[in-house]
Design a protein around this motif. Structure first.
Motif, mmCIF file in Angstrom:
data_model
loop_
_atom_site.group_PDB
_atom_site.id
_atom_site.type_symbol
_atom_site.label_atom_id
_atom_site.label_comp_id
_atom_site.label_asym_id
_atom_site.label_seq_id
_atom_site.Cartn_x
_atom_site.Cartn_y
_atom_site.Cartn_z
ATOM 1 N N VAL A 104 0.841 -1.196 0.000
ATOM 2 C CA VAL A 104 0.000 0.000 0.000
ATOM 3 C C VAL A 104 0.879 1.250 0.000
ATOM 4 O O VAL A 104 0.576 2.239 -0.679
ATOM 5 N N CYS A 105 1.988 1.205 0.717
ATOM 6 C CA CYS A 105 2.890 2.366 0.817
ATOM 7 C C CYS A 105 3.482 2.730 -0.543
ATOM 8 O O CYS A 105 3.642 3.908 -0.868
ATOM 9 N N LYS A 106 3.821 1.716 -1.331
ATOM 10 C CA LYS A 106 4.509 2.005 -2.588
ATOM 11 C C LYS A 106 3.616 2.695 -3.608
ATOM 12 O O LYS A 106 4.117 3.278 -4.570
ATOM 13 N N GLN A 107 2.313 2.666 -3.413
ATOM 14 C CA GLN A 107 1.420 3.329 -4.359
ATOM 15 C C GLN A 107 1.583 4.845 -4.316
ATOM 16 O O GLN A 107 1.434 5.525 -5.335
ATOM 17 N N CYS A 108 1.895 5.390 -3.138
ATOM 18 C CA CYS A 108 2.092 6.839 -3.019
ATOM 19 C C CYS A 108 3.573 7.225 -2.945
ATOM 20 O O CYS A 108 3.926 8.388 -3.167
ATOM 21 N N HIS A 109 4.415 6.268 -2.614
ATOM 22 C CA HIS A 109 5.852 6.546 -2.455
ATOM 23 C C HIS A 109 6.665 5.669 -3.406
ATOM 24 O O HIS A 109 7.535 4.904 -2.975
ATOM 25 N N ASN A 160 9.021 6.462 -5.469
ATOM 26 C CA ASN A 160 10.431 6.830 -5.516
ATOM 27 C C ASN A 160 11.225 6.149 -4.411
ATOM 28 O O ASN A 160 12.399 5.816 -4.583
ATOM 29 N N VAL A 161 10.581 5.935 -3.271
ATOM 30 C CA VAL A 161 11.227 5.237 -2.167
ATOM 31 C C VAL A 161 11.252 3.735 -2.441
ATOM 32 O O VAL A 161 12.239 3.047 -2.193
ATOM 33 N N TRP A 162 10.162 3.223 -2.968
ATOM 34 C CA TRP A 162 10.031 1.783 -3.175
ATOM 35 C C TRP A 162 10.902 1.287 -4.326
ATOM 36 O O TRP A 162 11.304 0.117 -4.358
ATOM 37 N N LEU A 163 11.248 2.175 -5.275
ATOM 38 C CA LEU A 163 11.951 1.780 -6.488
ATOM 39 C C LEU A 163 13.235 1.000 -6.184
ATOM 40 O O LEU A 163 13.495 -0.039 -6.796
ATOM 41 N N ASN A 164 14.030 1.497 -5.257
ATOM 42 C CA ASN A 164 15.308 0.851 -4.935
ATOM 43 C C ASN A 164 15.319 0.213 -3.550
ATOM 44 O O ASN A 164 16.391 -0.149 -3.044
ATOM 45 N N PHE A 165 14.146 0.065 -2.973
ATOM 46 C CA PHE A 165 14.094 -0.464 -1.608
ATOM 47 C C PHE A 165 14.528 -1.928 -1.554
ATOM 48 O O PHE A 165 14.966 -2.412 -0.516
ATOM 49 N N ASN A 166 14.430 -2.636 -2.681
ATOM 50 C CA ASN A 166 14.849 -4.039 -2.684
ATOM 51 C C ASN A 166 16.360 -4.189 -2.508
ATOM 52 O O ASN A 166 16.849 -5.276 -2.209
ATOM 53 N N ARG A 167 17.105 -3.080 -2.693
ATOM 54 C CA ARG A 167 18.550 -3.100 -2.471
ATOM 55 C C ARG A 167 18.912 -2.661 -1.057
ATOM 56 O O ARG A 167 20.089 -2.653 -0.690
ATOM 57 N N ASN A 168 17.928 -2.272 -0.305
ATOM 58 C CA ASN A 168 18.142 -1.769 1.046
ATOM 59 C C ASN A 168 18.231 -2.934 2.030
ATOM 60 O O ASN A 168 17.462 -3.887 1.925
ATOM 61 N N PRO A 169 19.161 -2.886 2.992
ATOM 62 C CA PRO A 169 19.253 -3.971 3.980
ATOM 63 C C PRO A 169 17.950 -4.221 4.733
ATOM 64 O O PRO A 169 17.687 -5.346 5.169
ATOM 65 N N HIS A 170 17.113 -3.181 4.859
ATOM 66 C CA HIS A 170 15.858 -3.353 5.582
ATOM 67 C C HIS A 170 14.837 -4.167 4.781
ATOM 68 O O HIS A 170 13.815 -4.592 5.347
ATOM 69 N N TYR A 171 15.098 -4.378 3.505
ATOM 70 C CA TYR A 171 14.155 -5.132 2.675
ATOM 71 C C TYR A 171 14.071 -6.597 3.107
ATOM 72 O O TYR A 171 13.075 -7.273 2.822
ATOM 73 N N LYS A 172 15.084 -7.075 3.797
ATOM 74 C CA LYS A 172 15.071 -8.482 4.197
ATOM 75 C C LYS A 172 13.917 -8.795 5.149
ATOM 76 O O LYS A 172 13.491 -9.932 5.249
ATOM 77 N N THR A 198 8.036 -5.337 9.850
ATOM 78 C CA THR A 198 8.119 -5.660 8.425
ATOM 79 C C THR A 198 8.051 -4.405 7.570
ATOM 80 O O THR A 198 7.130 -3.591 7.712
ATOM 81 N N GLY A 199 9.042 -4.246 6.681
ATOM 82 C CA GLY A 199 9.018 -3.192 5.675
ATOM 83 C C GLY A 199 8.866 -1.793 6.235
ATOM 84 O O GLY A 199 9.397 -1.442 7.293
ATOM 85 N N CYS A 200 8.083 -0.978 5.528
ATOM 86 C CA CYS A 200 7.912 0.440 5.876
ATOM 87 C C CYS A 200 7.368 0.620 7.286
ATOM 88 O O CYS A 200 7.820 1.490 8.040
ATOM 89 N N GLU A 201 6.392 -0.205 7.641
ATOM 90 C CA GLU A 201 5.735 -0.046 8.944
ATOM 91 C C GLU A 201 6.593 -0.531 10.097
ATOM 92 O O GLU A 201 6.288 -0.248 11.259
ATOM 93 N N GLY A 202 7.679 -1.227 9.782
ATOM 94 C CA GLY A 202 8.603 -1.610 10.831
ATOM 95 C C GLY A 202 9.272 -0.404 11.469
ATOM 96 O O GLY A 202 9.606 -0.426 12.648
ATOM 97 N N CYS A 203 9.446 0.663 10.685
ATOM 98 C CA CYS A 203 10.053 1.896 11.201
ATOM 99 C C CYS A 203 9.012 2.997 11.425
ATOM 100 O O CYS A 203 9.101 3.754 12.392
ATOM 101 N N HIS A 204 8.049 3.075 10.511
ATOM 102 C CA HIS A 204 7.111 4.200 10.540
ATOM 103 C C HIS A 204 5.807 3.894 11.257
ATOM 104 O O HIS A 204 4.936 4.766 11.330
#
Length: 306
Positions: free
Chosen positions: A31-36, A38-50, A62-68
């Motif tokens: 749901v987050c990637k629908q509005c963001h 630009n953030v989601w584009l390279n998030f699969n390369r981010n260590p937090h993607y695991k 998990t994912g965005c909601e793990g921090c936000h």
């Protein structure tokens, strides 16, 4: 309706907050990637993607909601920082608590809450950029040396001295000697060193990681090396003097301790006084290390002779 409103107002604040939080729920990173995007584009390369890739983590890790935090209210309101856990609106300690929810298991961060950085309100988001990292490794906001120079301008000047450790050239990095997350009390200088140094060999000075020939143990130890540490004679970042010495002439460094103040030929801490046969006006006596070559410690001679 008036009766219902008055009843709600009569509720304690904690219960109102609890009832409001119950409407907030986890919506998932899709749901987050629908509005963001630009953030989601390279998030699969981010260590937090695991946390997403494993598929085993609970929703709050998990994912965005793990921090936000849960995004239900954020989606319902059509966005806005006030409806989500936005790092830019957090206090330093809130940022620290958020990151340590996952990153508290690493021994290198064991002292982060009492480190000099934390005491100065320098926390994770000041050095790390999760979504726009200039240095992918460790998600640093800038290259490591430039990041440290942002605050440590005097150190930048020292690394431009004629004699220096090769940090600017990329041979070594600040974190080879320092732990930015805080360190344990050192075993030298009576545990009072505040440089957040990364200890080598469990409890020794970081200098010994590279200068292993100076480590010892020696039969005859130089008290200044063992007790005060390398910085008693050397400037670790950079100096105008050869071998990073604190003074331009060797004998002036030695005379800081070997100055003959002791009543019985020694100073209070057992440091040998200068021999009466050494005329410091004679140039041949002004280069102490020509004779005392094992100045960091010796296995053969108590005065560190060859």
């Amino acid at each position: 309706m008036k009766f219902v409103a008055l009843s709600l107002l009569a509720l304690p604040f904690g219960l109102l907050a609890q009832s409001a939080s119950q409407t907030n729920h986890y919506v998932g990173s899709d749901v987050c990637k629908q509005c963001h995007p630009n953030v989601w584009l390279n998030f699969n390369r981010n260590p937090h993607y695991k946390s997403i890739a494993s598929g085993k983590e609970p929703a709050d890790k998990t994912g965005c909601e793990g921090c936000h935090g849960p995004g239900g209210n954020h989606v319902a309101a059509g966005g806005g920082k006030a409806t989500i856990r936005a790092v830019s609106l957090m206090s330093p300690y809130q940022v620290l608590d958020t990151c340590l929810a996952c990153h508290s298991k690493d021994m290198s961060r064991a002292n982060i809450r009492r480190s000099q950085h934390t005491e100065a309100d320098v926390v994770c988001s000041n050095c790390h950029s999760i979504h726009k990292a200039a240095t992918p490794k460790y998600l640093l906001a800038k290259t490591q040396v430039e990041l440290c120079y942002t605050c440590h301008a005097t150190v930048r000047a020292q690394f431009n001295m004629p004699e220096r450790h090769r940090v600017n050239e990329g041979v070594i990095q600040c974190t080879d000697c320092h732990n930015p997350h805080g360190s344990f009390a050192p075993s030298w200088r009576t545990g009072t060193d505040k440089g957040m140094l990364t200890q080598a060999f469990d409890n020794e000075q970081p200098c010994l990681k590279c200068h292993v020939d100076k480590r010892g143990p020696f039969v005859f130890e130089h008290a200044s090396v063992r007790v005060e540490g390398c910085a008693a004679c050397h400037v670790p970042h950079g100096s105008t003097n050869a071998k990073l010495l604190r003074r331009p002439v060797v004998f002036t460094v030695c005379l800081e301790c070997h100055n003959g103040e002791g009543t019985f030929g020694r100073e209070n801490l057992g440091v040998f006084a200068m021999s009466s046969s050494h005329n410091m006006l004679d140039p041949k006596y002004q280069k102490c290390t020509l004779c005392h070559v094992r100045i960091h410690g010796s296995n053969a001679d108590p005065t560190f002779l060859r």
